[in-house]
Design a protein around this motif. Structure first.
Motif, PDB file in Angstrom:
ATOM      1  N   LEU A  83      70.570  -8.617 109.076  1.00 37.05           N
ATOM      2  CA  LEU A  83      71.617  -7.653 108.741  1.00 37.05           C
ATOM      3  C   LEU A  83      72.246  -7.909 107.374  1.00 37.05           C
ATOM      4  CD1 LEU A  83      73.380  -7.675 112.221  1.00 37.05           C
ATOM      5  CD2 LEU A  83      72.244  -5.676 111.225  1.00 37.05           C
TER       6      LEU A  83
ATOM      7  N   MET B   5      70.343  -8.016 116.845  1.00 38.51           N
ATOM      8  CA  MET B   5      69.462  -8.731 115.917  1.00 38.51           C
ATOM      9  C   MET B   5      68.890  -9.985 116.573  1.00 38.51           C
ATOM     10  SD  MET B   5      70.534 -10.635 112.366  1.00 38.51           S
ATOM     11  CE  MET B   5      69.796 -12.241 112.026  1.00 38.51           C
TER      12      MET B   5
ATOM     13  N   LEU C 192      68.775  -0.863 116.012  1.00 30.29           N
ATOM     14  CA  LEU C 192      68.701  -1.354 114.644  1.00 30.29           C
ATOM     15  C   LEU C 192      67.611  -0.590 113.904  1.00 30.29           C
ATOM     16  CD1 LEU C 192      68.987  -5.214 115.215  1.00 30.29           C
ATOM     17  CD2 LEU C 192      70.790  -3.641 114.494  1.00 30.29           C
TER      18      LEU C 192
ATOM     19  N   ARG D 168      70.239  -2.057 109.860  1.00 27.96           N
ATOM     20  CA  ARG D 168      71.635  -1.698 110.086  1.00 27.96           C
ATOM     21  C   ARG D 168      71.745  -1.096 111.481  1.00 27.96           C
ATOM     22  NH1 ARG D 168      71.903   3.771 109.846  1.00 27.96           N
ATOM     23  NH2 ARG D 168      70.223   4.829 108.706  1.00 27.96           N
ATOM     24  N   LEU D 169      72.972  -1.041 111.987  1.00 27.36           N
ATOM     25  CA  LEU D 169      73.196  -0.471 113.312  1.00 27.36           C
ATOM     26  C   LEU D 169      73.158   1.055 113.238  1.00 27.36           C
ATOM     27  CD1 LEU D 169      73.947  -1.082 116.293  1.00 27.36           C
ATOM     28  CD2 LEU D 169      76.336  -0.805 115.617  1.00 27.36           C
TER      29      LEU D 169
ATOM     30  N   PRO E 256      75.925  -5.529 116.561  1.00 28.20           N
ATOM     31  CA  PRO E 256      74.768  -5.608 115.675  1.00 28.20           C
ATOM     32  C   PRO E 256      74.131  -6.999 115.678  1.00 28.20           C
ATOM     33  CG  PRO E 256      76.588  -4.481 114.594  1.00 28.20           C
ATOM     34  CD  PRO E 256      77.138  -5.038 115.867  1.00 28.20           C
TER      35      PRO E 256
END
Length: 358
Positions: A280, A189, A262, A248-249, A185
């Motif tokens: 995140l 990002m 994402l 969020r993933l 994640p």
């Protein structure tokens, strides 16, 4: 004994987390970071000595003599702009000269501050490399010749040296993104924000024109594309920071393959586009000093007693109140115009109030 072990384990975990963010190529933007390089050595050998660069970054650094200078300029540009944009905020983009971790532990949290750092840094490298290309300082690039094949309206035509932002973007993508992976994640990002930073330049390229013609007439205008002032990019990314989207993933299957993306944490939030910044995690507390995170806190910061904004004592001091003291400062006074053509001033010492956070 059990409590001692758990405390040690927690401390060790934090140390590992911070070690993973000791990144990095931002060291090139700190004054004196390349002071130990041997001027008699080749640029390739000097780049190999920079052990805080990834292997691919060392390879790109060693392409030619001035590449290292361009990357360092981009790093310095981004750090300076970050500190300018957040000079009045609780987080003021503090950096540390005596540490390999330039931004302290802030980057260990995938917050909107981390998002801004990555975006402005990727933009800084693209910007500095593009500018170096147009100045003829790099062998790998020059002016953007592709722009000249575009059709133009009457009375103007492409000419001059258009700055090749596509090459700058490509180099930034190759250099800055080389330490990131799309498997996590945090990596997704960072890659997203890097690209958002680069895209902030292309959409703001300026067209500059110069008149040509007999006897000062403007029968033909020759135009070329030019980079905007870096401050314009900093202000645009600061606005993107304010409107950053928490994500969020999301694992989604597509034709028997699983892709990681994402997505906004809530369906009620507009999905981020490629120019938006994403984060995140919520930001840490910047009010109090945190040596582990490298957060200096706001105690002792100068604040504006009458301002309702972020630089105001009420917000900057986090409700702790402020101290006031009288301070003498020097300022220009009794200025007069002298023919021709300058202004002469005297220097006066005046007493004024200075407010600092408790």
């Amino acid at each position: 004994m059990t409590a001692h072990r758990s405390t040690w384990a927690a401390t060790f975990a934090v140390m590992l987390l911070l070690e993973s963010t000791v990144a990095n190529w931002w060291m090139l933007g700190m004054h004196g970071s390349s002071a130990d390089l041997n001027p008699l050595s080749s640029h390739r050998d000097n780049c190999l000595k920079l052990n805080y660069l990834a292997e691919r970054q060392q390879q790109l650094c060693g392409l030619s003599e001035n590449v290292l200078t361009a990357i360092s300029t981009g790093a310095r540009l981004s750090i300076d702009e970050c500190q300018h944009q957040f000079r009045n905020s609780r987080w003021n983009c503090s950096t540390f000269n005596n540490s390999g971790n330039v931004f302290g532990g802030v980057l260990s949290v995938h917050s909107r501050e981390t998002a801004f750092i990555y975006a402005i840094s990727a933009a800084g490298v693209a910007y500095a490399v593009t500018r170096a290309c147009s100045r003829g300082e790099l062998n790998e690039c020059s002016c953007d010749s592709r722009v000249r094949v575009r059709k133009t309206k009457k009375k103007w035509q492409w000419g001059g040296c258009s700055e090749d932002i596509r090459f700058g973007e490509k180099f930034s993508r190759d250099f800055v993104d080389s330490k990131e992976t799309g498997d996590s994640p945090g990596g997704l990002m960072n890659l997203h924000n890097n690209e958002a930073g680069r895209r902030s330049i292309r959409s703001r390229m300026e067209r500059v024109c110069k008149c040509h013609g007999m006897s000062g007439s403007c029968s033909v205008r020759v135009c070329w594309r030019k980079l905007p002032p870096f401050r314009v990019l900093g202000e645009a990314l600061a606005q993107a920071y304010e409107g950053a989207t928490q994500v969020r993933l999301s694992d989604k299957r597509r034709r028997h393959t699983k892709s990681k993306r994402l997505r906004a944490v809530s369906r009620e939030i507009k999905p981020p586009n490629r120019t938006d910044l994403v984060y995140l995690e919520e930001s840490p507390d910047y009010c109090e000093r945190n040596d582990t995170m490298g957060i200096p806190g706001t105690k002792g910061r100068v604040c504006n007693r009458t301002s309702p904004g972020l630089d105001g004592c009420r917000l900057l001091c986090c409700g702790r109140g402020h101290n006031t003291r009288m301070k003498e400062v020097e300022e220009k006074c009794q200025c007069k115009f002298v023919w021709c053509c300058k202004v002469q001033c005297q220097t006066c010492r005046v007493r004024g109030e200075e407010h600092t956070c408790k």
